[in-house]
Design an enzyme around this catalytic site. Structure first.
Site, PDB file in Angstrom:
ATOM      1  N   ARG A 249       3.038  19.925   7.762  1.00 54.07           N
ATOM      2  CA  ARG A 249       3.995  18.875   8.140  1.00 54.07           C
ATOM      3  C   ARG A 249       5.209  19.378   8.907  1.00 54.07           C
ATOM      4  O   ARG A 249       5.779  18.654   9.708  1.00 54.07           O
ATOM      5  CB  ARG A 249       4.408  18.054   6.917  1.00 54.07           C
ATOM      6  CG  ARG A 249       3.239  17.259   6.321  1.00 54.07           C
ATOM      7  CD  ARG A 249       3.663  16.268   5.245  1.00 54.07           C
ATOM      8  NE  ARG A 249       4.390  15.132   5.763  1.00 54.07           N
ATOM      9  CZ  ARG A 249       5.688  14.963   5.662  1.00 54.07           C
ATOM     10  NH1 ARG A 249       6.426  15.865   5.042  1.00 54.07           N
ATOM     11  NH2 ARG A 249       6.269  13.906   6.179  1.00 54.07           N
TER      12      ARG A 249
ATOM     13  N   GLU B 237       0.825  -1.216   0.000  1.00 52.22           N
ATOM     14  CA  GLU B 237       0.000   0.000   0.000  1.00 52.22           C
ATOM     15  C   GLU B 237       0.857   1.264   0.000  1.00 52.22           C
ATOM     16  O   GLU B 237       0.867   2.013   0.978  1.00 52.22           O
ATOM     17  CB  GLU B 237      -0.889   0.020   1.249  1.00 52.22           C
ATOM     18  CG  GLU B 237      -1.899  -1.098   1.295  1.00 52.22           C
ATOM     19  CD  GLU B 237      -2.564  -1.232   2.660  1.00 52.22           C
ATOM     20  OE1 GLU B 237      -3.644  -1.800   2.722  1.00 52.22           O
ATOM     21  OE2 GLU B 237      -1.974  -0.776   3.672  1.00 52.22           O
ATOM     22  N   PRO B 238       1.573   1.516  -1.081  1.00 48.81           N
ATOM     23  CA  PRO B 238       2.394   2.723  -1.103  1.00 48.81           C
ATOM     24  C   PRO B 238       1.551   3.984  -1.293  1.00 48.81           C
ATOM     25  O   PRO B 238       0.618   3.990  -2.100  1.00 48.81           O
ATOM     26  CB  PRO B 238       3.306   2.494  -2.310  1.00 48.81           C
ATOM     27  CG  PRO B 238       2.544   1.571  -3.196  1.00 48.81           C
ATOM     28  CD  PRO B 238       1.658   0.734  -2.316  1.00 48.81           C
TER      29      PRO B 238
ATOM     30  N   CYS C  94      -2.222  32.926  11.759  1.00 48.72           N
ATOM     31  CA  CYS C  94      -1.961  33.659  12.999  1.00 48.72           C
ATOM     32  C   CYS C  94      -1.444  32.703  14.048  1.00 48.72           C
ATOM     33  O   CYS C  94      -2.193  32.304  14.960  1.00 48.72           O
ATOM     34  CB  CYS C  94      -3.227  34.347  13.464  1.00 48.72           C
ATOM     35  SG  CYS C  94      -3.589  35.722  12.405  1.00 48.72           S
ATOM     36  N   GLU C  95      -0.201  32.311  13.905  1.00 45.56           N
ATOM     37  CA  GLU C  95       0.383  31.329  14.796  1.00 45.56           C
ATOM     38  C   GLU C  95       1.893  31.317  14.565  1.00 45.56           C
ATOM     39  O   GLU C  95       2.337  31.132  13.425  1.00 45.56           O
ATOM     40  CB  GLU C  95      -0.236  29.957  14.467  1.00 45.56           C
ATOM     41  CG  GLU C  95       0.184  28.901  15.398  1.00 45.56           C
ATOM     42  CD  GLU C  95      -0.886  27.822  15.585  1.00 45.56           C
ATOM     43  OE1 GLU C  95      -2.092  28.096  15.457  1.00 45.56           O
ATOM     44  OE2 GLU C  95      -0.470  26.706  15.882  1.00 45.56           O
TER      45      GLU C  95
ATOM     46  N   TYR D  33       5.578  17.726  12.359  1.00 40.74           N
ATOM     47  CA  TYR D  33       6.651  16.717  12.472  1.00 40.74           C
ATOM     48  C   TYR D  33       8.056  17.278  12.292  1.00 40.74           C
ATOM     49  O   TYR D  33       9.004  16.499  12.174  1.00 40.74           O
ATOM     50  CB  TYR D  33       6.506  15.641  11.386  1.00 40.74           C
ATOM     51  CG  TYR D  33       5.132  15.141  11.076  1.00 40.74           C
ATOM     52  CD1 TYR D  33       4.378  14.469  12.032  1.00 40.74           C
ATOM     53  CD2 TYR D  33       4.591  15.289   9.801  1.00 40.74           C
ATOM     54  CE1 TYR D  33       3.123  13.986  11.720  1.00 40.74           C
ATOM     55  CE2 TYR D  33       3.334  14.801   9.484  1.00 40.74           C
ATOM     56  CZ  TYR D  33       2.601  14.152  10.453  1.00 40.74           C
ATOM     57  OH  TYR D  33       1.359  13.664  10.136  1.00 40.74           O
TER      58      TYR D  33
ATOM     59  N   ARG E 269       2.961   7.740  -0.209  1.00 37.32           N
ATOM     60  CA  ARG E 269       3.958   8.783  -0.454  1.00 37.32           C
ATOM     61  C   ARG E 269       4.816   8.483  -1.695  1.00 37.32           C
ATOM     62  O   ARG E 269       5.099   9.369  -2.492  1.00 37.32           O
ATOM     63  CB  ARG E 269       4.869   8.815   0.779  1.00 37.32           C
ATOM     64  CG  ARG E 269       5.744  10.007   0.928  1.00 37.32           C
ATOM     65  CD  ARG E 269       6.725   9.760   2.088  1.00 37.32           C
ATOM     66  NE  ARG E 269       6.090   9.300   3.297  1.00 37.32           N
ATOM     67  CZ  ARG E 269       5.647  10.091   4.270  1.00 37.32           C
ATOM     68  NH1 ARG E 269       5.795  11.384   4.180  1.00 37.32           N
ATOM     69  NH2 ARG E 269       5.085   9.581   5.340  1.00 37.32           N
TER      70      ARG E 269
END
Ligand code: LLP
Length: 431
Positions: free
Chosen positions: A330, A290-291, A361-362, A334, A293
């Site tokens: 991401r 199940e690739p 706004c972060e 991560y 990425r």
């Protein structure tokens, strides 16, 4: 360049799949996701061809559509003769709407709702990958009510964890997905399934992690899974005819990444399955993978327009773009690494170290820190590379920012595959 899809043309502009990315930004606006169709197709073919070469084609490749789910992706993988895995009613609905035959769909998830299970049964999906005992019972009940018999796989925790650099073989029991082997939970479930008239346990499944560069964990997984398949055929007479090894094949986000070729990965997996089958005297199963990425991630990019460059003396320079964690969470999630290029100055040296910031706004809304790109100014087009997987699919409307459009390029030609969201779309569900 990360993959052969990327190049620089005579104007000094970055190209993807033969298309000038600066022109794409002009034509479709920014932020914009761009995918190279030929590369996606080649990735599908490379997996398939490797199974033909090393396993007589006794295999099924499921595109893990959580990486990037939209109708065109399901049409594309369907036309390449591969299947798709879905993890929600929404992905299932999208796949079916795109005309992907239901028998080519594997339905995953650790907490499928009764409605989702019902939808999957009504749609006649090829496989449901059962995660836990409660789901097993509920699914059997619903299948009984509907008078159908559903082919299922069991999601197994093989006790291999590849999320660390040196992977570990224990500890995986503490994971929300699947049945554990160590404590007998998986065996108990097989015993129960063997009695269920409306379910047919045909396979076992594992997924050992994502963005994996080693091949050894797959060899270990083959041994563990074949041994378990043999064990349950002996103990319960359950005939396992397919083993699914999930996804996880790593891609090149930066030049530091050294992915194993698809041919090599599949060769090693097939050899390992054959060796384990010989060791345990077990009939060769259909191999499934199940690739996600590695199908859609590498030859792609996101284009942004630079709004401002804020130089904070002796601290750092922020390059602000017209997207951010709303289209690519991401780095925020991560610390994921990316390469970036000023698309309209791609032939210039990368001698400017900066932090790429989004417009949310972060403070944590960053795309990358301490990255070297070309000298950049307001109005430049910034390309962040290899954003095809888990960007659009994880995008949000935080700050009510509309999601970007997505474009597929093919030998220089381009077409929209997902329209840009409008402000009207944002208020559509508001009452
Ligand atoms: N199969 C199963 C059961 C999975 O859980 C996954 C990914 C895949 C296949 C596909 O894995 P791939 O080939 O794409 O590595 N959001 C994270 C990735 C989460 C992956 C979850 N499962 C990210 O942005 O890196």
């Amino acid at each position: 360049m990360l993959t052969d899809s990327f190049s620089v043309n005579s104007k000094g502009h970055l190209t993807l799949g033969g298309a000038d990315t600066v022109e794409l930004a002009k034509e479709y606006g920014t932020p914009l996701y761009v995918f190279d169709e030929n590369d996606i197709r080649n990735n599908c073919r490379n997996f398939k061809n490797a199974f033909d070469k090393y396993y007589g084609g006794n295999a099924r490749v499921y595109y893990a559509s959580k990486a990037f789910s939209c109708k065109e992706m399901y049409r594309l993988v369907n036309s390449e003769g591969i299947c798709a895995d879905v993890v929600s009613g929404g992905e299932l609905y999208t796949a079916l709407s795109a005309g992907l035959p239901a028998e080519k769909i594997g339905f995953h998830g650790n907490n499928k709702t009764p409605d989702e299970l019902s939808f999957a049964l009504d749609s006649k999906v090829g496989r449901i990958i059962v995660d836990n005992m409660t789901e097993l019972e509920v699914l059997n009940e619903i299948a009984k009510e509907k008078g159908v018999k559903q082919n299922i796989n069991f999601r197994i925790k093989p006790g291999i964890d590849c999320h660390t650099h040196d992977y570990i073989k224990t500890g995986q029991i503490d994971c929300k997905f699947g049945f554990a082997l160590e404590n007998g939970e998986a065996l108990e479930a097989v015993k129960a399934a063997a009695q269920m008239e409306n379910l047919n346990l045909v396979g076992i499944h594992c997924h050992i992690g994502s963005q994996i560069f080693e091949t050894e964990p797959f060899v270990d997984a083959a041994d563990i899974m074949v041994s378990f398949a043999k064990n349950i055929s002996e103990q319960f007479g359950v005939n396992i005819t397919e083993i699914n090894f999930g996804g996880g094949y790593g891609i090149k986000y930066t030049n530091a990444d050294k992915p194993v070729s698809k041919d090599e990965s599949i060769k090693i997996l097939c050899q390992a399955v054959k060796a384990s089958c010989e060791k345990y005297n077990f009939a060769l199963p259909t191999i499934c993978i199940e690739p996600g990425r590695s199908i859609v991630g590498a030859s792609s990019l996101t284009l942004y327009t630079v709004g401002s460059v804020k130089e904070i003396k002796n601290i750092r320079s922020y390059v602000a773009v017209d997207g951010g964690m709303s289209d690519n969470p991401r780095y925020a999630l991560y610390n994921a690494e990316y390469d970036a290029v000023v698309a309209n100055k791609a032939d210039k040296a990368k001698d400017f170290v900066c932090t790429i910031a989004g417009k949310c706004c972060e403070s944590g809304d960053l795309i990358q820190e301490n990255i070297s790109i070309q000298q950049v100014e307001k109005g430049d087009i910034l390309a962040v590379l290899a954003t095809g997987a888990y960007n659009y699919s994880m995008a949000s409307n935080y700050n009510r920012i509309p999601r970007p459009a997505a474009v597929m390029v093919n030998d220089g030609a381009s077409r929209v595959i997902i329209n840009r969201e409008t402000y009207e779309d944002l208020i559509k569900k508001d009452v």
